[in-house]
Design an enzyme around this catalytic site. Structure first.
Site, PDB file in Angstrom:
ATOM      1  CG  HIS A  56     -26.089 -17.336  15.362  1.00  0.00           C
ATOM      2  ND1 HIS A  56     -25.679 -16.231  14.569  1.00  0.00           N
ATOM      3  CD2 HIS A  56     -25.423 -17.014  16.614  1.00  0.00           C
ATOM      4  CE1 HIS A  56     -24.739 -15.568  15.149  1.00  0.00           C
ATOM      5  NE2 HIS A  56     -24.530 -16.055  16.339  1.00  0.00           N
ATOM      6  CG  HIS A 218     -21.556 -12.725  15.453  1.00  0.00           C
ATOM      7  ND1 HIS A 218     -20.647 -13.761  14.968  1.00  0.00           N
ATOM      8  CD2 HIS A 218     -22.302 -13.472  16.655  1.00  0.00           C
ATOM      9  CE1 HIS A 218     -20.935 -14.831  15.795  1.00  0.00           C
ATOM     10  NE2 HIS A 218     -21.773 -14.704  16.619  1.00  0.00           N
TER      11      HIS A 218
END
Lengths: 330, 204
Positions: A56, A218
């Protein structure tokens, strides 16, 4: 899928060595996977520790520095870090004023941070936790793991970080972090699936000409798939989804966030549409941030996060910050 | 009676099984999760194997507690705390007896499974590892073979379920039609137990 890596097993460690080399303001423990601001512990200051799966970036290590996080704990790709990392981070940054854990609401992160909080308290560190859960795409949140933590993480880390830097005590920093989370909502869309280094192929199959609405960060598929929409249509859909839930009665800070593979040219064009919708709905954008901040590896797409602010939160947002990924006012 | 060596061999068999099935677990996880269950458990059980081989604990309880600690320290995600807690609490319930009967293990496993349910806030039918573990712990009172069959059937039964916990729950209706990766790896753990018994010459 071609990737700029050596082997999947070392991607996180390799990136940490690169972060260490690029950012002398950080102390990076590659072996134990803890990134700490170099001047920690800062006397009398509440420390902020966050962490989560890797993939991320720049979240969370890119937000370590004066005015934001004290430390970050990167896990494996899309996997929460382990309790030892948070305990080590907390011990490294605690000045005695206490530590706030900022936890994105995913089952793994919640469980590991909870174990870490217990262990850290056994070692005499005062720890409180705040959960970030801003993703309105998760409906039925009573029957699921609850809303995911996404773009609001940046708002919580920045605004609570500014309060801590000013010397606010732990209860105050925690209360501000909670109020920022409660005032924030996000919605994300994917224009492509994501490929993790370990798997090497896309985690879901998104045919050309379609997009996923309501995705997480995700590579988990979204709730709904539709024929491809224009930037204008996506902005209408995403902003309305956020506004319907947030119902702001004052100005907002806007985050137009790229998922990793969408060019800034497209993100800025999308931001123009987001601003149009906001003004049509009578919502004032007090500040706007556009860029790749809470990403999902090589996913194409974007998310919109709005945070309703009062004068105090806006002042803390504008306060100086000096991290690898956010810096202004110093 | 089952001694520390039996539990050591169980954990080794589980590690072998996770090695073989890692890609399959990751495939299942990419359908309704985030495509890392296989690689995460692989990393965790490799650490378990190394720790047990380095300094083999002397009691069944100590074997499981050490294995659980290794999983918590190396797996991350939800699986680390959940599997770690399963083994630690089962091991703790076994106490420091040098040998335990199957019936004692069945009771201890029940304690471990209850701890997992409490930690994750899940119950039977939520499409989680509990759907394999709850029936397995109960059937272990009958025999190792029954536990294995119950775990496999439990994992299969997750296919039509709607996920209510963990990352698959974000998918809502779209989680239906996929076998739960956690229930699948739980069945592998119970299968490894039954195989360890089979290899040591039958029901203890």
């Amino acid at each position: 899928m071609r990737m700029l890596i050596n082997v999947p097993e070392t991607v996180v460690a390799d990136a940490l060595r690169g972060i260490a080399a690029a950012h002398p303001g950080l102390t990076v423990d590659v072996e134990n996977r803890v990134v700490v601001r170099r001047d920690a512990p800062v006397a009398g200051k509440v420390a902020l520790v966050s962490g989560g799966g890797s993939g991320h970036e720049p979240l969370h290590a890119g937000f370590v520095g004066p005015g934001m996080l004290s430390a970050a704990c990167p896990g494996e790709v899309f996997t929460s870090p382990v309790p030892d990392q948070m305990v080590r981070a907390a011990a490294a940054v605690d000045s005695g004023a206490g530590v706030l854990f900022i936890v994105k609401n995913y089952t793994g992160d919640v469980l590991n941070f909870e174990m870490a909080a217990e262990l850290a308290e056994d070692e005499g560190v005062q720890v409180t936790q705040v959960l970030v859960n801003d993703d309105v795409a998760v409906t039925d949140s009573l029957f699921t793991a609850g809303r995911r933590g996404t773009g609001a993480t940046l708002f919580v880390e920045k605004i609570a970080g500014a309060a801590a830097e000013e010397g606010a005590p732990l209860e105050r920093v925690e209360a501000i972090a909670r109020s920022v989370n409660e005032a924030s909502r996000s919605f994300g869309v994917a224009l492509s699936a994501v490929t993790t280094p370990a798997k090497g192929s896309p985690t879901f199959d998104l045919p050309p000409g379609e997009l996923e609405l309501g995705i997480g960060i995700h590579g988990e598929p979204g709730r709904e798939r539709r024929p491809m929409m224009t930037s204008r249509e996506i902005a209408d859909f995403a902003v309305d989804a956020v506004l319907e839930d947030l119902r702001p009665r004052g100005p907002v800070i806007v985050l137009v966030n790229g998922m990793g593979a969408t060019p800034l040219l497209e993100l800025y064009g999308f931001n123009a549409e987001v601003q149009r919708v906001l003004s049509e709905r009578g919502v004032v954008a007090a500040r706007t941030l556009v860029g790749n901040y809470v990403t999902s590896l090589d996913m194409a797409g974007c998310s919109v996060t709005l945070c309703q602010v009062d004068e105090e939160l806006l002042r803390l947002w504008d306060a100086p910050v000096e991290t690898p990924a956010l810096r202004w006012g110093r | 009676m089952l001694d520390a060596d039996f539990f050591h061999r169980w954990m080794t068999a589980a590690a072998d099984s996770v090695d073989r099935e890692a890609n399959h677990l990751t495939e299942l996880d990419s359908a309704i999760g985030d495509a890392d269950h296989g690689s995460n458990l692989h990393r965790g059980f490799a650490a378990v194997r190394a720790a047990l081989d380095k300094e083999p604990p002397q009691t069944p309880g100590a074997v499981l507690m050490l294995a659980g600690r290794q999983l918590i320290a190396t797996v991350g995600g939800a699986s680390g705390p959940l599997y770690g807690t399963l083994l630690r609490r089962t091991g703790k319930a076994l106490g420091d007896a040098p040998r335990v009967a199957r019936q004692q293990l069945a009771e201890a496993l029940g304690v471990g499974v209850a701890a997992v349910a409490q930690m994750g806030g899940a119950q039977a039918g939520d499409k989680t590892m509990l759907d394999a573990l709850l029936p397995a712990a109960e059937a272990l009172g009958t025999s190792f073979g029954a536990a294995r069959e119950a775990a496999d059937a439990g994992a299969l039964a997750t296919v039509p379920m709607l996920a209510r916990k963990g990352r698959a729950s974000y998918l809502g209706e779209r989680s239906i039609g996929h076998q739960d990766p956690g229930a699948t790896s739980s069945a592998l753990l119970i299968t490894a137990l039954a195989e360890t018994d089979g290899a040591s010459g039958g029901d203890a």
